[in-house]
Scaffold this motif. Structure first.
Motif, PDB file in Angstrom:
ATOM      1  N   SER A 163       0.813  -1.224   0.000  1.00  0.00           N
ATOM      2  CA  SER A 163       0.000   0.000   0.000  1.00  0.00           C
ATOM      3  C   SER A 163       0.843   1.270   0.000  1.00  0.00           C
ATOM      4  O   SER A 163       0.842   2.046   0.956  1.00  0.00           O
ATOM      5  CB  SER A 163      -0.938   0.002   1.215  1.00  0.00           C
ATOM      6  N   PRO A 164       1.572   1.532  -1.093  1.00  0.00           N
ATOM      7  CA  PRO A 164       2.394   2.748  -1.165  1.00  0.00           C
ATOM      8  C   PRO A 164       1.535   3.996  -1.321  1.00  0.00           C
ATOM      9  O   PRO A 164       0.349   3.927  -1.640  1.00  0.00           O
ATOM     10  CB  PRO A 164       3.240   2.516  -2.421  1.00  0.00           C
ATOM     11  N   ARG A 165       2.158   5.153  -1.116  1.00  0.00           N
ATOM     12  CA  ARG A 165       1.496   6.434  -1.346  1.00  0.00           C
ATOM     13  C   ARG A 165       2.019   7.116  -2.599  1.00  0.00           C
ATOM     14  O   ARG A 165       1.334   7.935  -3.200  1.00  0.00           O
ATOM     15  CB  ARG A 165       1.712   7.354  -0.135  1.00  0.00           C
ATOM     16  N   ILE A 166       3.250   6.770  -2.980  1.00  0.00           N
ATOM     17  CA  ILE A 166       3.908   7.412  -4.117  1.00  0.00           C
ATOM     18  C   ILE A 166       4.484   6.321  -5.015  1.00  0.00           C
ATOM     19  O   ILE A 166       5.133   5.384  -4.525  1.00  0.00           O
ATOM     20  CB  ILE A 166       5.053   8.329  -3.647  1.00  0.00           C
ATOM     21  N   VAL A 167       4.267   6.446  -6.319  1.00  0.00           N
ATOM     22  CA  VAL A 167       4.832   5.500  -7.287  1.00  0.00           C
ATOM     23  C   VAL A 167       5.655   6.275  -8.313  1.00  0.00           C
ATOM     24  O   VAL A 167       5.176   7.260  -8.884  1.00  0.00           O
ATOM     25  CB  VAL A 167       3.736   4.684  -8.001  1.00  0.00           C
ATOM     26  N   VAL A 168       6.884   5.833  -8.518  1.00  0.00           N
ATOM     27  CA  VAL A 168       7.776   6.433  -9.506  1.00  0.00           C
ATOM     28  C   VAL A 168       7.874   5.478 -10.694  1.00  0.00           C
ATOM     29  O   VAL A 168       8.247   4.309 -10.532  1.00  0.00           O
ATOM     30  CB  VAL A 168       9.186   6.669  -8.926  1.00  0.00           C
ATOM     31  N   LEU A 169       7.548   5.975 -11.885  1.00  0.00           N
ATOM     32  CA  LEU A 169       7.588   5.163 -13.103  1.00  0.00           C
ATOM     33  C   LEU A 169       8.589   5.771 -14.076  1.00  0.00           C
ATOM     34  O   LEU A 169       8.405   6.900 -14.536  1.00  0.00           O
ATOM     35  CB  LEU A 169       6.199   5.099 -13.753  1.00  0.00           C
ATOM     36  N   ASP A 170       9.643   5.025 -14.379  1.00  0.00           N
ATOM     37  CA  ASP A 170      10.716   5.515 -15.239  1.00  0.00           C
ATOM     38  C   ASP A 170      10.513   4.991 -16.664  1.00  0.00           C
ATOM     39  O   ASP A 170      10.722   3.809 -16.932  1.00  0.00           O
ATOM     40  CB  ASP A 170      12.068   5.058 -14.686  1.00  0.00           C
ATOM     41  N   GLU A 171      10.082   5.868 -17.561  1.00  0.00           N
ATOM     42  CA  GLU A 171       9.859   5.538 -18.971  1.00  0.00           C
ATOM     43  C   GLU A 171       9.010   4.263 -19.140  1.00  0.00           C
ATOM     44  O   GLU A 171       9.428   3.310 -19.805  1.00  0.00           O
ATOM     45  CB  GLU A 171      11.197   5.350 -19.694  1.00  0.00           C
ATOM     46  N   PRO A 172       7.816   4.223 -18.559  1.00  0.00           N
ATOM     47  CA  PRO A 172       7.018   2.989 -18.595  1.00  0.00           C
ATOM     48  C   PRO A 172       6.482   2.613 -19.962  1.00  0.00           C
ATOM     49  O   PRO A 172       6.075   1.468 -20.167  1.00  0.00           O
ATOM     50  CB  PRO A 172       5.867   3.289 -17.630  1.00  0.00           C
ATOM     51  N   THR A 173       6.474   3.568 -20.922  1.00  0.00           N
ATOM     52  CA  THR A 173       5.933   3.248 -22.240  1.00  0.00           C
ATOM     53  C   THR A 173       7.016   3.112 -23.301  1.00  0.00           C
ATOM     54  O   THR A 173       6.710   2.959 -24.481  1.00  0.00           O
ATOM     55  CB  THR A 173       4.921   4.324 -22.689  1.00  0.00           C
ATOM     56  N   ALA A 174       8.284   3.155 -22.892  1.00  0.00           N
ATOM     57  CA  ALA A 174       9.371   3.038 -23.857  1.00  0.00           C
ATOM     58  C   ALA A 174       9.289   1.683 -24.566  1.00  0.00           C
ATOM     59  O   ALA A 174       9.090   0.646 -23.938  1.00  0.00           O
ATOM     60  CB  ALA A 174      10.714   3.184 -23.154  1.00  0.00           C
ATOM     61  N   ALA A 175       9.420   1.699 -25.873  1.00  0.00           N
ATOM     62  CA  ALA A 175       9.458   0.483 -26.708  1.00  0.00           C
ATOM     63  C   ALA A 175       8.145  -0.289 -26.739  1.00  0.00           C
ATOM     64  O   ALA A 175       8.122  -1.452 -27.128  1.00  0.00           O
ATOM     65  CB  ALA A 175      10.586  -0.440 -26.248  1.00  0.00           C
ATOM     66  N   LEU A 176       7.046   0.341 -26.330  1.00  0.00           N
ATOM     67  CA  LEU A 176       5.751  -0.325 -26.400  1.00  0.00           C
ATOM     68  C   LEU A 176       5.011   0.082 -27.674  1.00  0.00           C
ATOM     69  O   LEU A 176       5.220   1.166 -28.212  1.00  0.00           O
ATOM     70  CB  LEU A 176       4.886   0.030 -25.186  1.00  0.00           C
ATOM     71  N   SER A 177       4.125  -0.806 -28.131  1.00  0.00           N
ATOM     72  CA  SER A 177       3.282  -0.471 -29.276  1.00  0.00           C
ATOM     73  C   SER A 177       2.255   0.573 -28.861  1.00  0.00           C
ATOM     74  O   SER A 177       2.087   0.874 -27.674  1.00  0.00           O
ATOM     75  CB  SER A 177       2.558  -1.723 -29.775  1.00  0.00           C
ATOM     76  N   VAL A 178       1.547   1.112 -29.839  1.00  0.00           N
ATOM     77  CA  VAL A 178       0.524   2.118 -29.555  1.00  0.00           C
ATOM     78  C   VAL A 178      -0.549   1.544 -28.633  1.00  0.00           C
ATOM     79  O   VAL A 178      -0.961   2.180 -27.653  1.00  0.00           O
ATOM     80  CB  VAL A 178      -0.110   2.628 -30.872  1.00  0.00           C
ATOM     81  N   ALA A 179      -0.997   0.316 -28.930  1.00  0.00           N
ATOM     82  CA  ALA A 179      -2.047  -0.311 -28.112  1.00  0.00           C
ATOM     83  C   ALA A 179      -1.552  -0.590 -26.700  1.00  0.00           C
ATOM     84  O   ALA A 179      -2.266  -0.353 -25.715  1.00  0.00           O
ATOM     85  CB  ALA A 179      -2.524  -1.596 -28.772  1.00  0.00           C
ATOM     86  N   GLN A 180      -0.303  -1.079 -26.581  1.00  0.00           N
ATOM     87  CA  GLN A 180       0.258  -1.377 -25.256  1.00  0.00           C
ATOM     88  C   GLN A 180       0.471  -0.101 -24.455  1.00  0.00           C
ATOM     89  O   GLN A 180       0.233  -0.063 -23.244  1.00  0.00           O
ATOM     90  CB  GLN A 180       1.579  -2.138 -25.410  1.00  0.00           C
ATOM     91  N   THR A 181       0.897   0.959 -25.136  1.00  0.00           N
ATOM     92  CA  THR A 181       1.076   2.254 -24.470  1.00  0.00           C
ATOM     93  C   THR A 181      -0.250   2.744 -23.908  1.00  0.00           C
ATOM     94  O   THR A 181      -0.316   3.212 -22.765  1.00  0.00           O
ATOM     95  CB  THR A 181       1.642   3.293 -25.456  1.00  0.00           C
TER      96      THR A 181
END
Length: 244
Positions: A163-181
């Motif tokens: 149960s975190p309060r803060i989430v850090v996402l580093d380039e989560p959509t890099a190299a993903l397709s349009v649908a996956q993004t």
């Protein structure tokens, strides 16, 4: 908690590597129910800042506050204890293990005798994936059989353990397709709906505009502009390149 008090605040945080100034007097605030995008050119300090928040690196000077209280984020485990979860680009997943095993990797539920609580972990994994509206055939599917977008979703689901309060996402959509993004951006919006503060590091300004409430620009390790998520790309690009 008072909504005006940020979940996370960085006050004049600097980080030096010898004579190299990676971060200089950086300020940042993230509130509940907010996605803050962190953008900047290569070498702007985004990853260094993420590592400071995640407890991988200690600030050379400055203060980190969580819930309005000064804290020392001295390690990733301390960060987790303080309610900060991170997903870096390498994801740190195990392709030979199934979805449940990856979600609970290093945080397995065990009895006093050391036996794994497989059923409980499966149930909790399904619940977390449902929370994020993730579509995966089975929580027993090995990760090697999943798409890149589904693997990213599993890594994001793993952040919700504890149960975190803060989430850090580093380039989560890099190299993903349009649908996956599009699917991953939906998961990010869901994190916001759940009341978390989200820091999104991205080079893709279309993704940023799709989900960010606020955009913070770093340039040469310094703050160089704070904009609403709806700000035109041209203005943000000008801040990134130093034209403003």
């Amino acid at each position: 908690m008072n909504e005006r008090i940020p979940l996370l605040a960085l006050r004049e945080v600097s980080r030096y590597f010898g004579a190299v100034e990676a971060l200089v007097d950086v300020d940042l605030e993230v509130h509940a129910h907010e996605v803050v995008a962190l953008v900047g050119d290569n070498g702007a300090g985004k990853s260094t800042l993420a590592k400071v928040i995640a407890g991988v690196l200690a600030p050379s000077t400055g203060q980190v506050e969580i819930g309005g209280e000064p804290v020392s984020v001295s390690s990733p485990s301390v960060a987790n204890h303080l309610g900060v979860a991170s997903v870096f680009q390498d994801l740190a997943v195990c392709e030979n293990l199934d979805v449940t095993a990856n979600v609970f990797l290093g945080q397995e539920l065990r009895s006093r005798g050391g036996m794994l609580h497989d059923g409980e972990m499966e149930t909790e994994t399904r619940r977390l994936l449902d929370h994020l509206t993730v579509r995966i055939p089975s929580v027993r599917t090995p990760l090697r059989h999943l798409s890149a977008g589904q693997r990213q979703a599993v890594a994001i689901a793993r952040t919700l353990i504890g149960s975190p309060r803060i989430v850090v996402l580093d380039e989560p959509t890099a190299a993903l397709s349009v649908a996956q993004t599009a699917e991953v951006l939906t998961h990010i919006e869901r994190l916001r709906e759940l009341g978390l503060g989200v820091i999104l590091i991205s080079h893709n300004l279309n993704d940023v505009r799709a989900v960010a409430d606020r955009v913070e620009v770093l340039r040469h390790g310094r703050n160089n502009g704070s904009f609403p998520g709806s700000e035109p790309h041209e203005t943000i690009l000008a801040a990134i390149t130093g034209a403003i």
